[in-house]
Motif scaffolding. Structure first.
Motif, PDB file in Angstrom:
ATOM      1  N   GLN A  68     -30.954 -16.260   6.733  1.00 47.75           N
ATOM      2  CA  GLN A  68     -32.165 -15.488   7.024  1.00 47.75           C
ATOM      3  C   GLN A  68     -31.914 -13.985   6.791  1.00 47.75           C
ATOM      4  OE1 GLN A  68     -33.124 -15.695  11.172  1.00 47.75           O
ATOM      5  NE2 GLN A  68     -34.727 -14.138  10.990  1.00 47.75           N
ATOM      6  N   VAL A  69     -32.847 -13.321   6.108  1.00 44.73           N
ATOM      7  CA  VAL A  69     -32.708 -11.892   5.811  1.00 44.73           C
ATOM      8  C   VAL A  69     -33.868 -11.127   6.439  1.00 44.73           C
ATOM      9  CG1 VAL A  69     -32.619 -10.131   3.990  1.00 44.73           C
ATOM     10  CG2 VAL A  69     -31.600 -12.391   3.600  1.00 44.73           C
ATOM     11  N   GLU A  70     -33.557 -10.064   7.176  1.00 50.33           N
ATOM     12  CA  GLU A  70     -34.606  -9.193   7.701  1.00 50.33           C
ATOM     13  C   GLU A  70     -34.414  -7.798   7.135  1.00 50.33           C
ATOM     14  OE1 GLU A  70     -35.382  -9.639  12.180  1.00 50.33           O
ATOM     15  OE2 GLU A  70     -33.471 -10.652  11.801  1.00 50.33           O
ATOM     16  N   ALA A  71     -35.443  -7.258   6.513  1.00 50.00           N
ATOM     17  CA  ALA A  71     -35.360  -5.892   5.987  1.00 50.00           C
ATOM     18  C   ALA A  71     -36.000  -4.946   6.989  1.00 50.00           C
ATOM     19  CB  ALA A  71     -36.067  -5.810   4.648  1.00 50.00           C
ATOM     20  N   LEU A  72     -35.245  -3.981   7.487  1.00 49.34           N
ATOM     21  CA  LEU A  72     -35.786  -3.006   8.436  1.00 49.34           C
ATOM     22  C   LEU A  72     -36.244  -1.758   7.678  1.00 49.34           C
ATOM     23  CD1 LEU A  72     -33.098  -3.177  11.288  1.00 49.34           C
ATOM     24  CD2 LEU A  72     -35.215  -4.489  11.069  1.00 49.34           C
ATOM     25  N   PRO A  73     -37.244  -1.062   8.230  1.00 47.66           N
ATOM     26  CA  PRO A  73     -37.665   0.191   7.587  1.00 47.66           C
ATOM     27  C   PRO A  73     -36.648   1.301   7.863  1.00 47.66           C
ATOM     28  CG  PRO A  73     -38.838  -0.122   9.648  1.00 47.66           C
ATOM     29  CD  PRO A  73     -38.000  -1.355   9.444  1.00 47.66           C
ATOM     30  N   GLN A  74     -36.900   2.501   7.340  1.00 53.22           N
ATOM     31  CA  GLN A  74     -36.035   3.633   7.662  1.00 53.22           C
ATOM     32  C   GLN A  74     -36.130   3.957   9.150  1.00 53.22           C
ATOM     33  OE1 GLN A  74     -36.220   7.073   5.055  1.00 53.22           O
ATOM     34  NE2 GLN A  74     -35.574   8.459   6.697  1.00 53.22           N
ATOM     35  N   LEU A  75     -34.992   3.975   9.815  1.00 53.54           N
ATOM     36  CA  LEU A  75     -34.928   4.206  11.265  1.00 53.54           C
ATOM     37  C   LEU A  75     -33.762   5.142  11.536  1.00 53.54           C
ATOM     38  CD1 LEU A  75     -35.240   0.464  12.396  1.00 53.54           C
ATOM     39  CD2 LEU A  75     -37.013   2.209  12.658  1.00 53.54           C
ATOM     40  N   SER A  76     -33.753   5.736  12.732  1.00 59.31           N
ATOM     41  CA  SER A  76     -32.573   6.500  13.118  1.00 59.31           C
ATOM     42  C   SER A  76     -31.418   5.525  13.293  1.00 59.31           C
ATOM     43  CB  SER A  76     -32.813   7.250  14.428  1.00 59.31           C
ATOM     44  OG  SER A  76     -32.675   6.371  15.526  1.00 59.31           O
ATOM     45  N   LYS A  77     -30.177   6.006  13.173  1.00 62.16           N
ATOM     46  CA  LYS A  77     -29.040   5.114  13.340  1.00 62.16           C
ATOM     47  C   LYS A  77     -28.983   4.562  14.769  1.00 62.16           C
ATOM     48  CE  LYS A  77     -26.414   6.481   9.283  1.00 62.16           C
ATOM     49  NZ  LYS A  77     -25.294   7.176   8.632  1.00 62.16           N
ATOM     50  N   TYR A  78     -29.515   5.303  15.738  1.00 60.41           N
ATOM     51  CA  TYR A  78     -29.583   4.781  17.110  1.00 60.41           C
ATOM     52  C   TYR A  78     -30.574   3.624  17.207  1.00 60.41           C
ATOM     53  CZ  TYR A  78     -26.561   8.446  18.762  1.00 60.41           C
ATOM     54  OH  TYR A  78     -25.464   9.224  18.961  1.00 60.41           O
ATOM     55  N   GLN A  79     -31.718   3.753  16.514  1.00 66.72           N
ATOM     56  CA  GLN A  79     -32.686   2.651  16.514  1.00 66.72           C
ATOM     57  C   GLN A  79     -32.104   1.416  15.828  1.00 66.72           C
ATOM     58  OE1 GLN A  79     -35.774   5.083  14.621  1.00 66.72           O
ATOM     59  NE2 GLN A  79     -37.126   4.699  16.381  1.00 66.72           N
ATOM     60  N   VAL A  80     -31.400   1.650  14.714  1.00 66.63           N
ATOM     61  CA  VAL A  80     -30.752   0.519  14.033  1.00 66.63           C
ATOM     62  C   VAL A  80     -29.732  -0.123  14.973  1.00 66.63           C
ATOM     63  CG1 VAL A  80     -29.240  -0.139  12.113  1.00 66.63           C
ATOM     64  CG2 VAL A  80     -31.112   1.479  11.720  1.00 66.63           C
ATOM     65  N   ALA A  81     -28.973   0.699  15.715  1.00 67.36           N
ATOM     66  CA  ALA A  81     -27.983   0.173  16.656  1.00 67.36           C
ATOM     67  C   ALA A  81     -28.656  -0.687  17.730  1.00 67.36           C
ATOM     68  CB  ALA A  81     -27.212   1.330  17.299  1.00 67.36           C
ATOM     69  N   GLU A  82     -29.793  -0.229  18.265  1.00 66.49           N
ATOM     70  CA  GLU A  82     -30.515  -1.006  19.291  1.00 66.49           C
ATOM     71  C   GLU A  82     -30.918  -2.378  18.737  1.00 66.49           C
ATOM     72  OE1 GLU A  82     -30.989  -0.238  22.461  1.00 66.49           O
ATOM     73  OE2 GLU A  82     -31.062   1.962  22.656  1.00 66.49           O
ATOM     74  N   ILE A  83     -31.428  -2.392  17.508  1.00 69.20           N
ATOM     75  CA  ILE A  83     -31.901  -3.655  16.915  1.00 69.20           C
ATOM     76  C   ILE A  83     -30.716  -4.593  16.658  1.00 69.20           C
ATOM     77  CG2 ILE A  83     -32.964  -4.659  14.846  1.00 69.20           C
ATOM     78  CD1 ILE A  83     -34.773  -2.138  14.771  1.00 69.20           C
ATOM     79  N   ILE A  84     -29.616  -4.046  16.133  1.00 67.33           N
ATOM     80  CA  ILE A  84     -28.445  -4.895  15.872  1.00 67.33           C
ATOM     81  C   ILE A  84     -27.936  -5.490  17.185  1.00 67.33           C
ATOM     82  CG2 ILE A  84     -26.017  -4.854  15.129  1.00 67.33           C
ATOM     83  CD1 ILE A  84     -26.841  -2.708  13.067  1.00 67.33           C
ATOM     84  N   LEU A  85     -27.896  -4.669  18.239  1.00 62.53           N
ATOM     85  CA  LEU A  85     -27.392  -5.172  19.520  1.00 62.53           C
ATOM     86  C   LEU A  85     -28.375  -6.162  20.153  1.00 62.53           C
ATOM     87  CD1 LEU A  85     -25.643  -1.920  20.691  1.00 62.53           C
ATOM     88  CD2 LEU A  85     -24.530  -4.112  20.255  1.00 62.53           C
ATOM     89  N   ASP A  86     -29.680  -5.980  19.933  1.00 64.59           N
ATOM     90  CA  ASP A  86     -30.663  -6.986  20.375  1.00 64.59           C
ATOM     91  C   ASP A  86     -30.342  -8.344  19.738  1.00 64.59           C
ATOM     92  OD1 ASP A  86     -32.113  -5.263  21.951  1.00 64.59           O
ATOM     93  OD2 ASP A  86     -33.702  -4.918  20.462  1.00 64.59           O
ATOM     94  N   LYS A  87     -30.047  -8.309  18.456  1.00 66.16           N
ATOM     95  CA  LYS A  87     -29.784  -9.566  17.739  1.00 66.16           C
ATOM     96  C   LYS A  87     -28.476 -10.198  18.218  1.00 66.16           C
ATOM     97  CE  LYS A  87     -32.393  -8.130  13.690  1.00 66.16           C
ATOM     98  NZ  LYS A  87     -33.603  -8.868  14.120  1.00 66.16           N
ATOM     99  N   ILE A  88     -27.490  -9.354  18.492  1.00 66.81           N
ATOM    100  CA  ILE A  88     -26.215  -9.870  19.004  1.00 66.81           C
ATOM    101  C   ILE A  88     -26.421 -10.494  20.379  1.00 66.81           C
ATOM    102  CG2 ILE A  88     -23.952  -9.143  19.874  1.00 66.81           C
ATOM    103  CD1 ILE A  88     -23.936  -7.067  17.554  1.00 66.81           C
TER     104      ILE A  88
END
Lengths: 231, 231
Positions: free
Chosen positions: B203-223
Motif C-alpha cells: 500500500q502506498v500513501e502520498a502525503l502533500p507538502q508538510l512540515s517535517k514535524y507534521q510528517v513525523a506525527e503522521i509516521i508515528l501515527d502509522k507506527i
C-alpha cells in the motif's frame, strides 16, 4: 578628561571606519552527485569572528561564506556559496574595491572531475572518484593585488611553520595565520584557536590558546598597524 | 465530559508510553584525511523531528546522530557519531532492547579505502580516491530483527517508488518513507518534506507538502497503529 578618553575609545573601536574588508569563511563543498559531496571540517567560526569584529570596528565588511550553520554576523553583507568555483566568482567580484582581504575559508583544493546527475546507486563493490585541481583563489589574488592587504590562513597537520611560510611567499601574502588543526584547543568547529602569525618580513609571533574572537581582535590590530604604516 | 476529553487527549499524547524507540538521523562523514571527508546533504531535521515527537508521545527515545548543527531534542538520549562504522556500532548496541527502529540517517554507502594520516598536499594535478562499500546497517537490522518494527527512509533523485519498494523488500522493512530530494519543498536541510509512505503489503500513501514535524506525527501515527494491531 573623560571626553578625551571616550574619543580615544571610540577611535580605537572605529579604527577601521572607511575601510572595505572582504573575508571568506567556512569550507566549500564539491558535489559527487546530488546527495554526496567532498567537504572539509571548517565550521566558519574563525572567519565569522573576524567579520563581526571588523564590522564592530567600523569597517564595511563583505563575508563570502561556504555552507555554515552560523547565523549572519550583524552589519555584515553575507554572500553564501557552495563550491570553490562559486567562491572564486564571489571573491573576484569584490576584490578590486576592497582594502583588505582575509581568506579564512578552507577552499577545497580538488573537486570531482565528473558530477553525477543522479544519485549513484550502491551496486558496485568499489568506486573510484577522480579529482582535479580547483582554481587557486589565493594565488590569483596575490597576482592581481594592488592596494589590497592580503592575509591568508594555513591549517596544517604537520610542519606547520614551513608550510605556512612557503604559502606566504608563493601566494604573495602580507601576513599568514597558521594553526595546527591537530592540537587540542585549535582548529575546526571549536571556539578557541592556537595560532602563529607570520609577517611578510619573516617575523613569527606565537599566540597562546585564545577564543576565536580574541584571535580576530589581534589579527585586526595587526592589520590596522600595517594600514596605518602604509598611509 | 471535560475529564474524559482530557484523558483521551493525554492518552493520544502519551500513545507511545513504555515503548523504546531508536532513531538515526543526519548524514555520516567518511574521512579522506584529517581535514577532508565525503559527506552528504542530510541535515538531520527529519530524524530530529521524529525523535522529538516520539518523546512527546511518551516513548523512551535514543537518537543516534551523525554530525548535525541541530540541538539535542528535549527528553531524548542523543549519541553522536561520525562515520557509518560508528553509527553501526551505536545502533547495534541499542537494537536488541527496542520496539521500534526508524532509520532516517543518510549513511554513506561508501568510504575511502585509505584515510591519510596527514593533510594531503595539493602537489598533484589529479588525485584518485578509491571507495569501498560500508556495512549495510539497515539490511543487517532486517536480518536480525525479532520484535522490532523496522522503518526505513529512501532519498532518491529518480524512480522514487521503484527504488523505495525494492529497498523495503530487500531490507525486510515494515514500512519505508520515500522522498524525491530534487523536488522543491522536499529533501535536505529544509523544514518541509513531501513523502510517500509505503507499507509492507504494498500500500502506498502520498502525503502533500508538510512540515517535517507534521510528517513525523503522521509516521508515528502509522507506527502506533501497527503496534496496536500486533499486540
Amino acid at each position: 578628561t573623560i571626553v578625551e578618553e571616550v574619543i580615544a575609545l571610540l577611535h580605537s573601536r572605529l579604527s577601521m571606519a572607511g575601510k572595505r574588508v572582504l573575508i571568506t569563511a567556512a569550507g566549500t563543498r564539491e558535489p559527487i552527485d546530488p546527495v554526496r559531496y567532498i567537504g572539509n571540517r571548517s565550521s566558519g567560526k574563525m572567519g565569522y569572528a573576524l567579520a563581526q569584529v571588523a564590522a564592530a570596528r567600523g569597517a564595511e565588511v563583505v563575508l563570502v561564506s561556504g555552507p555554515s550553520s552560523l547565523p549572519n554576523p550583524p552589519c555584515v553583507t553575507v554572500k553564501r556559496v557552495e563550491t570553490a568555483a562559486e567562491m572564486r566568482d564571489a571573491v573576484l567580484a569584490e576584490f578590486d574595491a576592497v582594502d583588505v582581504v582575509i581568506k579564512a575559508a578552507a577552499v577545497a583544493d580538488y573537486r570531482p572531475e565528473l558530477t553525477a546527475q543522479q544519485k549513484i546507486k550502491k551496486t558496485e563493490d568499489m568506486l573510484t572518484i577522480n579529482l582535479i585541481k580547483n582554481p587557486d583563489i589565493l594565488r590569483e589574488l596575490g597576482q592581481r593585488k594592488k592596494q589590497q592587504l592580503l592575509i591568508g590562513f594555513a591549517a596544517e597537520t604537520e610542519d606547520l611553520l614551513a608550510h605556512a611560510q612557503e604559502k606566504l611567499i608563493k601566494k604573495n601574502l602580507d601576513m599568514i595565520v597558521a594553526n595546527d588543526v591537530t592540537l587540542p584547543g585549535a582548529g575546526f568547529n571549536i571556539d578557541t584557536n592556537i595560532v602563529k602569525v607570520i609577517h611578510k618580513n619573516g617575523q613569527v609571533e606565537a599566540l597562546p590558546q585564545l577564543s576565536k574572537y580574541q584571535v580576530a581582535e589581534i589579527i585586526l590590530d595587526k592589520i590596522c598597524a600595517i594600514l596605518t604604516k602604509s598611509t
